[in-house]
Design a protein around this motif. Structure first.
Motif, PDB file in Angstrom:
ATOM      1  N   UNK A  94      -3.108   3.582  -1.414  1.00 23.81           N
ATOM      2  CA  UNK A  94      -3.575   2.945  -2.639  1.00 23.81           C
ATOM      3  C   UNK A  94      -2.673   1.742  -2.913  1.00 23.81           C
ATOM      4  N   UNK A  95      -3.247   0.568  -3.238  1.00 30.67           N
ATOM      5  CA  UNK A  95      -2.425  -0.622  -3.480  1.00 30.67           C
ATOM      6  C   UNK A  95      -1.623  -0.494  -4.773  1.00 30.67           C
TER       7      UNK A  95
ATOM      8  N   UNK B   7       0.849  -1.186   0.000  1.00 34.51           N
ATOM      9  CA  UNK B   7       0.000   0.000   0.000  1.00 34.51           C
ATOM     10  C   UNK B   7       0.887   1.239   0.000  1.00 34.51           C
ATOM     11  N   UNK B   8       0.783   2.039  -1.060  1.00 36.62           N
ATOM     12  CA  UNK B   8       1.514   3.299  -1.109  1.00 36.62           C
ATOM     13  C   UNK B   8       0.786   4.328  -0.250  1.00 36.62           C
ATOM     14  N   UNK B   9       1.538   5.029   0.596  1.00 37.13           N
ATOM     15  CA  UNK B   9       0.967   6.067   1.443  1.00 37.13           C
ATOM     16  C   UNK B   9       1.059   7.394   0.694  1.00 37.13           C
ATOM     17  N   UNK B  10      -0.100   7.966   0.349  1.00 39.26           N
ATOM     18  CA  UNK B  10      -0.141   9.249  -0.345  1.00 39.26           C
ATOM     19  C   UNK B  10       0.040  10.416   0.624  1.00 39.26           C
TER      20      UNK B  10
ATOM     21  N   UNK C 205      -8.189   6.587  -3.757  1.00 36.99           N
ATOM     22  CA  UNK C 205      -7.399   6.212  -2.590  1.00 36.99           C
ATOM     23  C   UNK C 205      -8.324   5.829  -1.437  1.00 36.99           C
ATOM     24  N   UNK C 206      -7.796   4.999  -0.541  1.00 36.74           N
ATOM     25  CA  UNK C 206      -8.518   4.632   0.677  1.00 36.74           C
ATOM     26  C   UNK C 206      -8.037   5.524   1.813  1.00 36.74           C
ATOM     27  N   UNK C 207      -8.942   5.908   2.679  1.00 33.44           N
ATOM     28  CA  UNK C 207      -8.599   6.699   3.859  1.00 33.44           C
ATOM     29  C   UNK C 207      -8.739   5.793   5.082  1.00 33.44           C
ATOM     30  N   UNK C 208      -7.629   5.616   5.779  1.00 35.88           N
ATOM     31  CA  UNK C 208      -7.600   4.749   6.951  1.00 35.88           C
ATOM     32  C   UNK C 208      -7.334   5.593   8.185  1.00 35.88           C
TER      33      UNK C 208
ATOM     34  N   UNK D 140      -8.164  17.675   5.673  1.00 36.51           N
ATOM     35  CA  UNK D 140      -7.534  18.042   4.405  1.00 36.51           C
ATOM     36  C   UNK D 140      -6.228  17.291   4.266  1.00 36.51           C
ATOM     37  N   UNK D 141      -6.101  16.514   3.200  1.00 42.35           N
ATOM     38  CA  UNK D 141      -4.868  15.797   2.911  1.00 42.35           C
ATOM     39  C   UNK D 141      -4.867  15.375   1.450  1.00 42.35           C
ATOM     40  N   UNK D 142      -3.750  14.847   0.995  1.00 39.74           N
ATOM     41  CA  UNK D 142      -3.645  14.351  -0.374  1.00 39.74           C
ATOM     42  C   UNK D 142      -4.326  12.991  -0.434  1.00 39.74           C
ATOM     43  N   UNK D 143      -5.564  12.989  -0.905  1.00 43.01           N
ATOM     44  CA  UNK D 143      -6.342  11.751  -0.984  1.00 43.01           C
ATOM     45  C   UNK D 143      -7.206  11.782  -2.230  1.00 43.01           C
TER      46      UNK D 143
END
Length: 212
Positions: free
Chosen positions: A174-175, A18-21, A129-132, A122-125
């Motif tokens: 995001x995977x 999972x890449x962290x955006x 993308x999934x928000x965890x 507010x973030x880069x999503x």
């Protein structure tokens, strides 16, 4: 134990991760003031609540603890550059329970109380993308109770106020499949093991047999 493992030449390996955006850590606190009678199974109108103290416990809801209500692109200027980030409207769902502690040591526990709170993040999503959200700390305390009145399976608080404090780790992910140069891991050598020798109880030769 083996000390020399067989050497391997590095090779290209692909793995799914999972890449962290984006990733932020954020605190949040809010007050709730449930009104009306609260369900307390086992309570009767004759239950004496004089001198009782009230505690609370809060946990994430087992179903839909996090719901993304809306995701909207917003332009921000950061260090002189224009960046497109996403403003998320997030609903967080919790389950709250109250415990009434009587002076005689008995306790009365309420039925589950569903609690929901919404927050803007507010973030880069970007879309897709999934928000965890992971709670690194989740706690509550009872600020005020007012007068407690017992009923049939209920307790009514005249002025109940509860504060919930949250520490949360929020990531957008995001995977992806990544490629890198690596070598495979080798198993370690097994630990040496030997069965113990036969043992026998220590004798009391000072008193038996009689050497005299």
């Amino acid at each position: 134990m083996q000390e020399n493992m067989p050497s391997q030449a590095p090779e290209l390996i692909c793995i799914n991760v999972d890449k962290v955006y984006d990733w932020i850590v954020k605190e949040m606190s809010f007050d709730i003031s449930p009104a009306g009678s609260m369900s307390f199974p086992g309570v009767t109108a004759a239950t004496d609540l004089t001198g009782a103290t009230v505690k609370c416990n809060v946990t994430p809801a087992s179903t839909n603890p996090i719901v993304i209500l809306n995701r909207e692109n917003r332009a921000f200027t950061i260090d002189g550059a224009t960046v497109c980030l996403q403003q998320l409207n997030v609903q967080k769902n919790f389950v709250l329970t109250l415990t009434v502690c009587l002076p005689n040591g008995a306790t009365l526990t309420s039925a589950n109380i569903p609690v929901s709170r919404c927050e803007q993040i507010t973030l880069c999503a970007p879309k897709g993308t999934d928000v965890e959200i992971t709670y690194t700390d989740l706690d509550c305390f009872v600020c005020t109770t007012g007068t407690l009145t017992a009923g049939t399976d209920t307790i009514t608080f005249s002025a109940l106020t509860i504060t919930v404090a949250v520490c949360q780790s929020i990531q957008s992910t995001f995977p992806v499949t990544v490629e890198f140069l690596a070598t495979y891991c080798e198993p370690r050598a097994d630990l040496p093991f030997a069965c113990p020798g036969a043992a026998r109880p220590q004798q009391c030769s000072v008193i038996f047999p009689n050497g005299g």
